[in-house]
Design a protein around this motif. Structure first.
Motif, PDB file in Angstrom:
ATOM      1  N   SER A  38       0.995  -1.197  -0.453  1.00 54.43           N
ATOM      2  CA  SER A  38      -0.089  -0.115   0.037  1.00 54.43           C
ATOM      3  C   SER A  38       1.130   1.325   0.198  1.00 54.43           C
ATOM      4  O   SER A  38       1.663   1.391   0.134  1.00 54.43           O
ATOM      5  N   ALA A  39       0.521   2.434  -0.369  1.00 49.32           N
ATOM      6  CA  ALA A  39       1.315   3.435  -0.870  1.00 49.32           C
ATOM      7  C   ALA A  39       1.705   3.966   0.351  1.00 49.32           C
ATOM      8  O   ALA A  39       0.706   4.143   1.554  1.00 49.32           O
ATOM      9  N   PRO A  44      -4.974   1.609   4.260  1.00 45.29           N
ATOM     10  CA  PRO A  44      -5.772   1.959   4.246  1.00 45.29           C
ATOM     11  C   PRO A  44      -7.396   1.388   4.334  1.00 45.29           C
ATOM     12  O   PRO A  44      -9.089   2.022   3.931  1.00 45.29           O
ATOM     13  N   TRP A  45      -7.444  -0.218   4.955  1.00 48.10           N
ATOM     14  CA  TRP A  45      -8.863  -0.987   4.398  1.00 48.10           C
ATOM     15  C   TRP A  45      -9.338  -1.980   5.824  1.00 48.10           C
ATOM     16  O   TRP A  45      -8.753  -1.421   6.947  1.00 48.10           O
ATOM     17  N   LEU A  77     -16.007  -8.555   2.540  1.00 46.21           N
ATOM     18  CA  LEU A  77     -16.302  -6.891   1.922  1.00 46.21           C
ATOM     19  C   LEU A  77     -14.805  -5.674   2.105  1.00 46.21           C
ATOM     20  O   LEU A  77     -14.728  -6.007   3.693  1.00 46.21           O
ATOM     21  N   VAL A  78     -14.344  -6.037   1.067  1.00 42.39           N
ATOM     22  CA  VAL A  78     -13.426  -5.363   0.833  1.00 42.39           C
ATOM     23  C   VAL A  78     -13.432  -3.378   1.387  1.00 42.39           C
ATOM     24  O   VAL A  78     -14.408  -2.800  -0.017  1.00 42.39           O
ATOM     25  N   CYS A  79     -13.175  -2.864   2.578  1.00 41.42           N
ATOM     26  CA  CYS A  79     -13.589  -1.826   2.092  1.00 41.42           C
ATOM     27  C   CYS A  79     -12.412  -0.472   1.788  1.00 41.42           C
ATOM     28  O   CYS A  79     -11.350  -1.527   2.315  1.00 41.42           O
ATOM     29  N   GLY A  80     -12.146   0.356   2.031  1.00 41.79           N
ATOM     30  CA  GLY A  80     -11.283   2.056   1.741  1.00 41.79           C
ATOM     31  C   GLY A  80     -12.188   3.368   2.975  1.00 41.79           C
ATOM     32  O   GLY A  80     -13.216   3.295   2.894  1.00 41.79           O
ATOM     33  N   GLY A  89      -5.855   9.956  -2.197  1.00 38.96           N
ATOM     34  CA  GLY A  89      -6.774   8.796  -4.504  1.00 38.96           C
ATOM     35  C   GLY A  89      -5.790   7.436  -4.071  1.00 38.96           C
ATOM     36  O   GLY A  89      -5.928   6.697  -5.152  1.00 38.96           O
ATOM     37  N   MET A  90      -4.628   7.461  -3.315  1.00 36.33           N
ATOM     38  CA  MET A  90      -4.403   5.401  -3.341  1.00 36.33           C
ATOM     39  C   MET A  90      -4.975   4.524  -2.619  1.00 36.33           C
ATOM     40  O   MET A  90      -4.577   3.757  -3.326  1.00 36.33           O
ATOM     41  N   TRP A  91      -6.061   5.231  -2.067  1.00 37.35           N
ATOM     42  CA  TRP A  91      -7.121   4.057  -1.383  1.00 37.35           C
ATOM     43  C   TRP A  91      -7.219   2.600  -2.349  1.00 37.35           C
ATOM     44  O   TRP A  91      -7.472   1.664  -2.195  1.00 37.35           O
ATOM     45  N   VAL A  92      -7.421   3.734  -3.522  1.00 40.49           N
ATOM     46  CA  VAL A  92      -8.304   2.483  -4.917  1.00 40.49           C
ATOM     47  C   VAL A  92      -7.386   1.827  -4.747  1.00 40.49           C
ATOM     48  O   VAL A  92      -7.718  -0.216  -4.781  1.00 40.49           O
ATOM     49  N   GLN A  93      -5.721   1.724  -5.367  1.00 38.87           N
ATOM     50  CA  GLN A  93      -4.875   0.573  -5.900  1.00 38.87           C
ATOM     51  C   GLN A  93      -4.925   0.592  -4.662  1.00 38.87           C
ATOM     52  O   GLN A  93      -4.389  -1.577  -4.225  1.00 38.87           O
ATOM     53  N   ASP A  94      -4.439   0.423  -3.289  1.00 38.67           N
ATOM     54  CA  ASP A  94      -4.227  -0.483  -2.103  1.00 38.67           C
ATOM     55  C   ASP A  94      -5.290  -1.099  -2.028  1.00 38.67           C
ATOM     56  O   ASP A  94      -4.761  -2.292  -1.889  1.00 38.67           O
ATOM     57  N   CYS A  95      -6.792  -1.332  -1.952  1.00 36.31           N
ATOM     58  CA  CYS A  95      -7.345  -1.946  -1.606  1.00 36.31           C
ATOM     59  C   CYS A  95      -7.852  -3.221  -2.874  1.00 36.31           C
ATOM     60  O   CYS A  95      -8.215  -4.520  -2.469  1.00 36.31           O
ATOM     61  N   ALA A  96      -7.340  -2.282  -3.834  1.00 35.68           N
ATOM     62  CA  ALA A  96      -7.678  -3.540  -5.528  1.00 35.68           C
ATOM     63  C   ALA A  96      -6.019  -4.424  -4.822  1.00 35.68           C
ATOM     64  O   ALA A  96      -6.362  -5.910  -4.916  1.00 35.68           O
ATOM     65  N   ALA A  97      -4.851  -4.127  -4.720  1.00 34.86           N
ATOM     66  CA  ALA A  97      -3.872  -4.959  -4.210  1.00 34.86           C
ATOM     67  C   ALA A  97      -4.631  -6.329  -3.312  1.00 34.86           C
ATOM     68  O   ALA A  97      -4.129  -6.910  -2.556  1.00 34.86           O
TER      69      ALA A  97
END
Length: 169
Positions: A38-39, A44-45, A77-80, A89-97
């Motif tokens: 994560s960044a 942030p999950w 359910l994965v949440c950010g 703005g990086m939480w989306v990439q972090d949750c995708a990983a």
């Protein structure tokens, strides 16, 4: 199963047997998800384990691609939580990983799972938020139905050399 085998043979599973999945195994999958990069190591999950059949059965009422959830004994359910971001703005990439790690861990354990997208669709976010009493500051990112597979789709080679570029386009 080694990492490359898991990566190359994982498939989306949309049919499950009625056999339950233990919460200990689900926690093991979430542990793997939490090892995602994560960044700034912001992590942030949050992860919500859903086993309540009443909740699971309501999701396809507002999510057009969640029909398989009626067969899965458990979903995660994965949440950010954007408040946890060090890098906006990086939480989306972090949750995708984290989601990908969870999917790979399920496959490595012999389970089936599928990524059911939620974010950024408000028509999925808001009904889900209400259904599970999610705090307004937490964003549902992806729903992962998990279970013992009742199907075994063939792996396919998705390697496409024409999509690889070296140094310049």
């Amino acid at each position: 199963m080694d990492a490359l085998e898991a990566l190359n043979t994982r498939r989306s599973i949309r049919a499950f047997t009625p056999r339950p999945v233990s919460l200990d195994i689900v926690r093991e999958l979430i542990r793997a998800a939490m090892h995602a990069p994560s960044a700034g190591n912001e992590q942030p999950w949050h992860f919500l384990i859903i086993t309540d059949r009443e909740i699971l059965d309501k999701i396809p009422d507002f999510h057009p691609y969640a029909g398989m959830i009626s067969e899965s004994p458990v979903s995660v359910l994965v949440c950010g939580d954007p408040r946890q971001e060090k890098h906006p703005g990086m939480w989306v990439q972090d949750c995708a990983a984290a989601t990908q790690n969870l999917l790979l861990a399920a496959h490595a354990k012999g389970l089936g799972a599928v990524w059911v997208g939620v974010h950024p669709r408000e028509d999925r976010i808001e009904p889900l938020r209400k259904l599970i009493d999610l705090p307004e500051v937490v964003v549902p990112f992806a729903l992962i139905p998990i279970g013992h597979p009742a199907e075994s789709p063939e792996s396919e080679d998705r390697y496409r050399p024409e999509l690889i570029h070296l140094n310049k386009w």
